[in-house]
Design an enzyme around this catalytic site. Structure first.
Site, PDB file in Angstrom:
ATOM      1  CB  SER A 178      -0.893   0.019   1.243  1.00 42.65           C
ATOM      2  OG  SER A 178      -1.532   1.281   1.397  1.00 42.65           O
ATOM      3  CE1 TYR A 217      -3.774  -1.955   5.154  1.00 40.30           C
ATOM      4  CE2 TYR A 217      -3.081   0.287   4.635  1.00 40.30           C
ATOM      5  CZ  TYR A 217      -3.521  -0.954   4.228  1.00 40.30           C
ATOM      6  OH  TYR A 217      -3.700  -1.212   2.888  1.00 40.30           O
TER       7      TYR A 217
END
Length: 247
Positions: free
Chosen positions: A138, A154
């Site tokens: 990501s 995350y």
């Protein structure tokens, strides 16, 4: 690498990005192993893709329980004796009231990082003729990007996944290639919870004024799998979101 007849494991194949990747490999004539956490959620993709032309199977494992990964690979070996490509897509994002409470990080790290590490470890045992490991990361893990503060776990898990990919590429070269791919805002079903106005606000943050489509992530994955000169890098597919303008 020519993909026809190659055996490809896609974790998180029931999701928007995972499903798009499965469809792209199916069009190339690959043999597919479709993973989901519960098994049932991937059945729609399996029903769509698995026929006489596409040889595939579905498997289930909850990466929050790492012992299930070894059992999953035992199931895979009953059908396929070797593996050519693994695409680690499975991931979760959680928001916590106290983003620095590391006790709350365990689920995120077990799925996003340790799940990918364990799957790669098991996959290597089946990559007898070489292969490719592709980790879906990501932009949250990209250096210089401060993601939403309450999603700190995350961001850190994805940064660790990128570093894992780089180190593994050196460890396994020249027989195995390893690459990470970092999507930006990608229009998966999770965005159905957002209003049109909210989505427009996110689009306005992006230089190209649009979301990335799951098929475009899948296109990058297949391009990496086919190109034998790519390893040890992180490929960003974000419509320019992480570009910085200095005035």
């Amino acid at each position: 690498m020519r993909l026809r007849g190659k055996v490809v494991l896609i974790t998180g194949a029931s999701g928007g990005i995972g499903g798009a990747i499965a469809r792209r490999f199916a069009r190339r004539g690959a043999k597919l192993i479709l993973h989901s956490r519960d098994g049932a959620s991937v059945e729609e993709v399996k029903k769509e893709l698995c026929d006489k032309k596409v040889d595939c199977m579905s498997v289930a494992a909850d990466f929050r329980k790492l012992k299930e990964i070894a059992a999953m690979f035992e199931e895979i070996r009953k059908k396929f004796s070797s593996l050519d490509i693994i695409v680690n897509v499975s991931g979760v994002e959680r928001v916590y009231a106290d983003p620095l409470d590391t006790h709350e990080w365990k689920e995120v790290f077990n799925v996003n990082l340790f799940g990918a590490v364990e799957c790669s470890r098991e996959a290597l045992k089946m990559m007898n003729g070489g292969g490719v490991i592709i980790n879906i990361s990501s932009i949250a893990g990209k250096p210089g990007v401060a993601y939403f503060g309450d999603s700190l776990s995350y961001s850190i898990s994805k940064a660790a996944l990128n570093t894992f990919s780089e180190n593994l590429a050196i460890m396994l070269a020249p027989r195995i290639r390893v690459v990470s791919i970092s999507p930006g805002y990608t229009l998966t079903p999770m965005w159905n919870w957002s209003s049109d106005k909210e989505k427009e606000g996110y689009e306005n943050q992006v230089p190209l004024r649009r979301f990335v489509m799951p098929g475009e992530i899948a296109q990058a994955v297949v391009a990496v799998a086919e190109n034998d000169a790519i390893t040890g890098t992180n490929i960003v597919v974000d419509a320019g979101l992480t570009l910085k303008e200095i005035r």
